[in-house]
Scaffold this motif. Structure first.
Motif, short mmCIF file in Angstrom:
data_model
loop_
_atom_site.label_atom_id
_atom_site.label_comp_id
_atom_site.label_asym_id
_atom_site.label_seq_id
_atom_site.Cartn_x
_atom_site.Cartn_y
_atom_site.Cartn_z
N THR A 65 34.28 21.91 -32.16
CA THR A 65 34.85 20.56 -32.26
C THR A 65 34.84 20.05 -33.71
OG1 THR A 65 32.67 19.67 -31.69
CG2 THR A 65 34.28 19.84 -29.90
N GLY A 66 33.93 20.57 -34.51
CA GLY A 66 33.86 20.11 -35.91
C GLY A 66 34.84 20.84 -36.82
N LEU A 67 35.03 22.15 -36.58
CA LEU A 67 35.80 22.95 -37.53
C LEU A 67 37.25 23.19 -37.10
CD1 LEU A 67 33.03 25.52 -38.56
CD2 LEU A 67 33.93 23.62 -39.92
N PRO B 221 41.21 15.85 -28.88
CA PRO B 221 40.23 14.75 -28.97
C PRO B 221 38.79 15.30 -29.02
CG PRO B 221 41.20 14.83 -26.78
CD PRO B 221 41.86 15.90 -27.56
N TRP B 222 38.29 15.46 -30.21
CA TRP B 222 37.03 16.19 -30.39
C TRP B 222 35.81 15.30 -30.62
CZ3 TRP B 222 34.62 15.35 -35.10
CH2 TRP B 222 35.40 14.77 -36.09
N VAL B 223 36.04 14.03 -30.98
CA VAL B 223 34.92 13.21 -31.49
C VAL B 223 33.81 13.02 -30.44
CG1 VAL B 223 34.25 10.97 -32.42
CG2 VAL B 223 36.38 12.03 -33.17
N THR B 224 34.21 12.67 -29.21
CA THR B 224 33.19 12.39 -28.18
C THR B 224 32.36 13.64 -27.88
OG1 THR B 224 34.64 10.73 -27.22
CG2 THR B 224 32.81 11.47 -25.86
N ILE B 225 33.05 14.78 -27.69
CA ILE B 225 32.31 16.03 -27.41
C ILE B 225 31.35 16.31 -28.58
CG2 ILE B 225 32.50 18.50 -26.90
CD1 ILE B 225 35.43 17.96 -26.07
N HIS B 226 31.82 16.07 -29.80
CA HIS B 226 31.03 16.41 -30.99
C HIS B 226 29.77 15.56 -31.07
CE1 HIS B 226 30.75 18.45 -34.88
NE2 HIS B 226 30.30 17.32 -35.39
N TRP B 227 29.90 14.27 -30.88
CA TRP B 227 28.68 13.45 -31.06
C TRP B 227 27.71 13.62 -29.90
CZ3 TRP B 227 26.59 9.66 -28.05
CH2 TRP B 227 27.42 8.88 -27.25
N VAL B 228 28.25 13.83 -28.68
CA VAL B 228 27.34 14.05 -27.54
C VAL B 228 26.59 15.38 -27.74
CG1 VAL B 228 27.23 14.50 -25.05
CG2 VAL B 228 28.68 12.65 -25.93
N ALA B 229 27.32 16.44 -28.13
CA ALA B 229 26.65 17.74 -28.38
C ALA B 229 25.66 17.60 -29.54
CB ALA B 229 27.70 18.80 -28.69
N GLY B 230 25.99 16.76 -30.52
CA GLY B 230 25.09 16.54 -31.65
C GLY B 230 23.80 15.87 -31.23
N VAL B 231 23.91 14.89 -30.33
CA VAL B 231 22.70 14.21 -29.83
C VAL B 231 21.85 15.21 -29.03
CG1 VAL B 231 21.85 12.41 -28.25
CG2 VAL B 231 23.71 11.89 -29.86
N VAL B 232 22.51 16.05 -28.22
CA VAL B 232 21.78 17.09 -27.46
C VAL B 232 21.04 18.00 -28.44
CG1 VAL B 232 22.06 19.14 -25.98
CG2 VAL B 232 23.33 17.04 -25.47
#
Lengths: 53, 232
Positions: B37-39, B48-59
């Protein structure tokens, strides 16, 4: 190849925005190069071992 | 096929406990989701990558905190700390690639694995810390965005660190997957899937004084079958 993305702000000063993405392929190539060199070294080692066995 | 427990070859030793394997595979999914989602959007793949990215980041951040606490609280950190013997073993391990010198028997983790672990640790910590700052730029169900949390030049530094750490992680991931699929390392990959190594593998690769692995407590079904036959 640029290393960072730069823009000019409202006061005409240069400002770093973040990493440039051109170097991405350099990092992919570095990983691939490691894999190739290690695989070659292992293949040569195995060939040498099987010859002496 | 029944396991012959009278020979040492059939004995299974614990390499990775279940909780550590679960941790490893959730982390793998989180890291792959974050890199994708980042690259991919930077490489022209739009979604639409932002939500997946920040949720995975918090995990990932939660997993990192768990890993640090487990490492410190259960005294497992010493297994990963480098010592002078690792330096000697590391040189021998490297030399064994290009000569007839035998690879050294090590503690639970080989010198190269320790170097790799600490390298990944620095990169992941850089990603998590900068990622936590970047959460301030997002509207989520839990907080409202505040892009003025840092001044614009500091944001630039945060984004540079985050971007380069992600790209370094790609290199490290390629190396990690390469070793996981190499045939002579399958026993180690199996231990991350099923938890155990055989006594033979332990004798071949490890110094028992530095890592005296414990036997797997529960017997495999085939072992139970063998025992039932022998008592019948």
């Amino acid at each position: 190849m640029e290393l960072v993305r730069v823009s000019t702000n409202a006061w005409g000063q240069s400002e770093v925005l973040g990493a440039a993405w051109d170097p991405f392929w350099v990092f992919v190539a570095a990983g691939a190069a490691f894999v190739v060199v290690h695989a070659l070294a292992m293949a040569i080692k195995q060939a040498r071992t099987s010859r002496t066995a | 096929m029944a396991i012959d427990r009278s020979s040492s070859a059939g004995v299974r030793l614990v390499r990775h406990e279940g909780i550590d394997r679960i941790y490893h595979w959730i982390m793998a999914v989180a890291v792959l989701a974050l890199l994708a989602t980042g690259l991919l959007p930077k490489l022209g793949v739009g979604f639409p990558w932002v939500t997946i990215h920040w949720v995975a980041g918090v995990v990932l951040a939660v997993l990192v905190v768990y890993h640090i606490v487990r490492g410190l609280a259960w005294s497992r950190l010493r297994l990963m700390l480098p010592g002078w013997r690792d330096a000697v073993d590391g040189v021998r391990e490297f030399a064994s690639l290009f000569s007839r010198i035998a690879a050294p028997k090590t503690g639970k983790y080989a010198p190269a694995q320790k170097v790799y672990h600490w390298g990944v640790a620095v990169v992941i910590l850089a990603l998590v810390v900068t990622g936590c700052f970047m959460l301030a730029k997002l509207d989520t169900p839990f907080w409202q965005r505040n892009p003025y949390f840092l001044d614009s030049s500091t944001w630039g530094i945060v984004y540079v660190i985050h971007g380069y750490a992600a790209m370094i992680l790609v290199t490290l991931l390629i190396m990690h997957i390469y070793f996981a699929v190499r045939p002579e390392k399958w026993w180690m990959t199996r231990s991350m899937l099923r938890g155990w190594i055989t006594r033979q593998e332990h004798l071949a690769h490890f110094d028992g004084a530095r890592w005296p692995a414990e036997e797997v407590a529960a017997s495999a079904p085939s072992e139970k079958t063998t025992q039932q036959h022998s008592t019948a």
